[in-house]
Structure formats: C-alpha cells, structure tokens
Design an enzyme around this catalytic site. Structure first.
Site, PDB file in Angstrom:
ATOM      1  N   ASP A 213       0.816  -1.208   0.000  1.00 53.02           N
ATOM      2  CA  ASP A 213       0.000   0.000   0.000  1.00 53.02           C
ATOM      3  C   ASP A 213       0.855   1.264   0.000  1.00 53.02           C
ATOM      4  O   ASP A 213       2.064   1.209   0.221  1.00 53.02           O
ATOM      5  CB  ASP A 213      -0.952  -0.001   1.209  1.00 53.02           C
TER       6      ASP A 213
ATOM      7  N   ASN B  95      -7.487  -1.936  14.422  1.00 55.04           N
ATOM      8  CA  ASN B  95      -8.874  -2.296  14.092  1.00 55.04           C
ATOM      9  C   ASN B  95      -8.949  -3.573  13.252  1.00 55.04           C
ATOM     10  O   ASN B  95      -9.987  -3.894  12.690  1.00 55.04           O
ATOM     11  CB  ASN B  95      -9.559  -1.138  13.353  1.00 55.04           C
TER      12      ASN B  95
ATOM     13  N   GLU C 272      -9.851  -1.812   5.343  1.00 59.64           N
ATOM     14  CA  GLU C 272     -10.436  -1.385   6.610  1.00 59.64           C
ATOM     15  C   GLU C 272     -11.716  -2.168   6.902  1.00 59.64           C
ATOM     16  O   GLU C 272     -12.391  -2.638   5.977  1.00 59.64           O
ATOM     17  CB  GLU C 272     -10.767   0.115   6.536  1.00 59.64           C
TER      18      GLU C 272
HETATM   19  C1  F6R Z   1       1.530  -0.952   6.106  1.00 60.21           C
HETATM   20  C2  F6R Z   1       0.320  -1.745   6.286  1.00 60.21           C
HETATM   21  C3  F6R Z   1      -0.465  -1.660   7.553  1.00 60.21           C
HETATM   22  C4  F6R Z   1       0.400  -1.929   8.783  1.00 60.21           C
HETATM   23  C5  F6R Z   1      -0.446  -1.896  10.054  1.00 60.21           C
HETATM   24  C6  F6R Z   1       0.401  -2.049  11.289  1.00 60.21           C
HETATM   25  O1  F6R Z   1       2.121  -1.218   4.851  1.00 60.21           O
HETATM   26  O2  F6R Z   1      -0.034  -2.438   5.411  1.00 60.21           O
HETATM   27  O3  F6R Z   1      -1.519  -2.580   7.483  1.00 60.21           O
HETATM   28  O4  F6R Z   1       1.005  -3.176   8.650  1.00 60.21           O
HETATM   29  O5  F6R Z   1      -1.137  -0.677  10.134  1.00 60.21           O
HETATM   30  O6  F6R Z   1       1.265  -0.969  11.408  1.00 60.21           O
HETATM   31  P1  F6R Z   1       2.311  -0.876  12.618  1.00 60.21           P
HETATM   32  O7  F6R Z   1       3.251  -1.996  12.449  1.00 60.21           O
HETATM   33  O8  F6R Z   1       2.961   0.475  12.440  1.00 60.21           O
HETATM   34  O9  F6R Z   1       1.509  -0.979  13.869  1.00 60.21           O
END
Ligand code: F6R
Length: 249
Positions: A67, A137, A144
């Site tokens: 992403d 979440n 999402e």
């Molecule tokens: C980022 C992604 C997100 C993160 C998730 C956890 O490329 O795909 O889904 O993996 O938000 O983020 P952290 O590790 O910063 O808590």
C-alpha cells in the site's frame, strides 16, 4: 493457520527474517509482498544484517508493497516509498526495476494504477511470500473493517482509527492523508504463503478478534484464517488475549 508466540520483539523480528531467508534460499526468483509499519522495522534490520554478512542475496528478488498513501511523493518522509528505501532497499541489492510500490498523486488516476498493479503481480508469477502487519482495528494493508471488502487493489478512504493510529508519524493528525491505494483481500489471499506480524499490547484485541476462530469483514485479518499456508508471529503482549485458543488442524 499457525500461531507462533515470540518472547519479545527481538525474537519476533528474528523469526520473521528467518522465514523470509528460507523463502529466498528455497526459490529461484522469489516474489515478496512487503508491508511497512513499525512492526516490520526489526525484521528489515535483521534482513539487512543477513545481507551484509553474505547470507542473503536480493538480486533475483521481485517485491510488491501492499500500500501507499495517495498524494505523498516518494521523498515525503512519511510515504511508504521513503520508509522502504530507508529501512530496506537502500541497504540491500534489490534491483530498482524489481521494486513495485503503488504510486498515486491524483485519486482520479487510481483505477488505472490499481488495475496495472494487479497485472504486474500476475506477470511476475504471483506472490510467493506475503508479509503483513495488523492495524488496531484488524486492518491488513489498508483493507479497513466494513460490511464489504474489495477483492483487488483499490483506492480506499482510511478509517478514523487508522488516521489516528498513524498520526504518531506526522506532525499533526490533519497532515495524515485520508486516502490510500491498497492491495485487496484476494490480491493478498492469492499469495502462496502469508506471514503476519503483531507486536505490543495495543494489538492484543485485534489479534484476539482476528484469530480466535470467527471470520468477519468487520475484522479483515480474520479472513486470513481461510488461507492454506498462513502463519502469525505475535509477541507475548500481542498474543496475551488469545487465552488458550490454538487453531485446530
Ligand atoms: C503498512 C500496512 C499496515 C500496517 C499496520 C500495522 O504497509 O499495510 O496494514 O502493517 O497498520 O502498522 P504498525 O506496524 O505500524 O503498527
């Protein structure tokens, strides 16, 4: 589904890097699906170390990131392009032409960008190993929670919790972009193997809701339970609400 509980973040990072290393050493031209986020930083640091020690060679590796925010250029310190270069690509020998990160500066171009991205993954032969983090979440990539999930790579409006959670990286919450491009659920589920990393107490409710045996689009990571070759590595804090639950065969 397999759940491995690591004693701490260091062990989680070591186990994750070992899984990537095994994939690299076992496949001719490995295609990796990559995630950003603070959880993955330790794993990238360990992979860089293994490269410097001559254990790993990234020359044949092809990568696809999950992403990217819409509207942030590659030089913006909070863009996922910047993260990937700072934490990984600038320190190993992945060929620039083998790196794929969705880039979109104008949401009107998103449809074409997303279609091309899925085509590029197919052209590369599909993803061998997909790495994932998990949102507070239960999001994966930027898929999402909601009544419906999109299958393919798509433009997404970020959930309020995600904007809030990610604001820690920006000067202020209103600097966080509200849109992103993300691989969809089936783009992720088509990977031959999936590894999800979860670290810290704040991820414990999402880990419990995702991996305790129920599946719902309101907890996107729960769908991963349906994948044939899916492993979670969680540290003790993130696994703390799983109780005695261990997946069956
Ligand atoms: C980022 C992604 C997100 C993160 C998730 C956890 O490329 O795909 O889904 O993996 O938000 O983020 P952290 O590790 O910063 O808590």
């Amino acid at each position: 589904m397999k759940i491995q509980v690591a004693a701490n973040y260091l062990e989680l990072s070591e186990l994750a890097a070992k899984t990537v290393a095994e994939q690299l050493l076992g496949t001719g031209k490995p295609v990796l699906g990559l995630a950003t986020g603070s959880t993955a930083e330790g794993m990238y640091a360990r992979l860089v170390e293994m490269y410097r020690q001559g254990i790993l060679n990234f020359d044949p590796v092809v990568t696809f990131n999950l992403d990217e925010y819409v509207g942030l250029g590659p030089d913006h310190p909070q863009s996922y392009h910047f993260y990937m270069h700072r934490n990984f690509f600038d320190h190993v020998n992945v060929r620039p032409e083998n790196i794929h990160i969705p880039s979109c500066y104008d949401a009107r171009e998103a449809d074409e960008i997303c279609r091309n991205y899925d085509q590029e993954i197919i052209k590369a032969g599909g993803i061998d190993l997909q790495l994932l983090g998990i949102g507070v979440n239960g999001h994966i990539g930027f898929n999402e929670p909601g009544r419906y999930l999109q299958t393919r790579t798509h433009l997404v409006e970020l959930a309020a919790e995600t904007i809030q959670a990610n604001s820690r990286f920006f000067n202020a919450v209103d600097e966080v972009p509200h849109q992103a491009i993300t691989m969809g659920i089936s783009s992720i589920m088509k990977a031959a193997k999936i590894l999800l990393l979860a670290s810290g107490e704040n991820k414990a409710p999402a880990v419990r809701d995702s991996f305790s045996g129920l599946v719902s689009t309101s907890v996107p990571a729960s769908l991963l339970q349906l994948h044939q070759n899916f492993t979670v590595i969680a540290d003790r804090e993130a696994a703390s609400l799983l109780g005695n639950y261990r997946p069956g065969p």
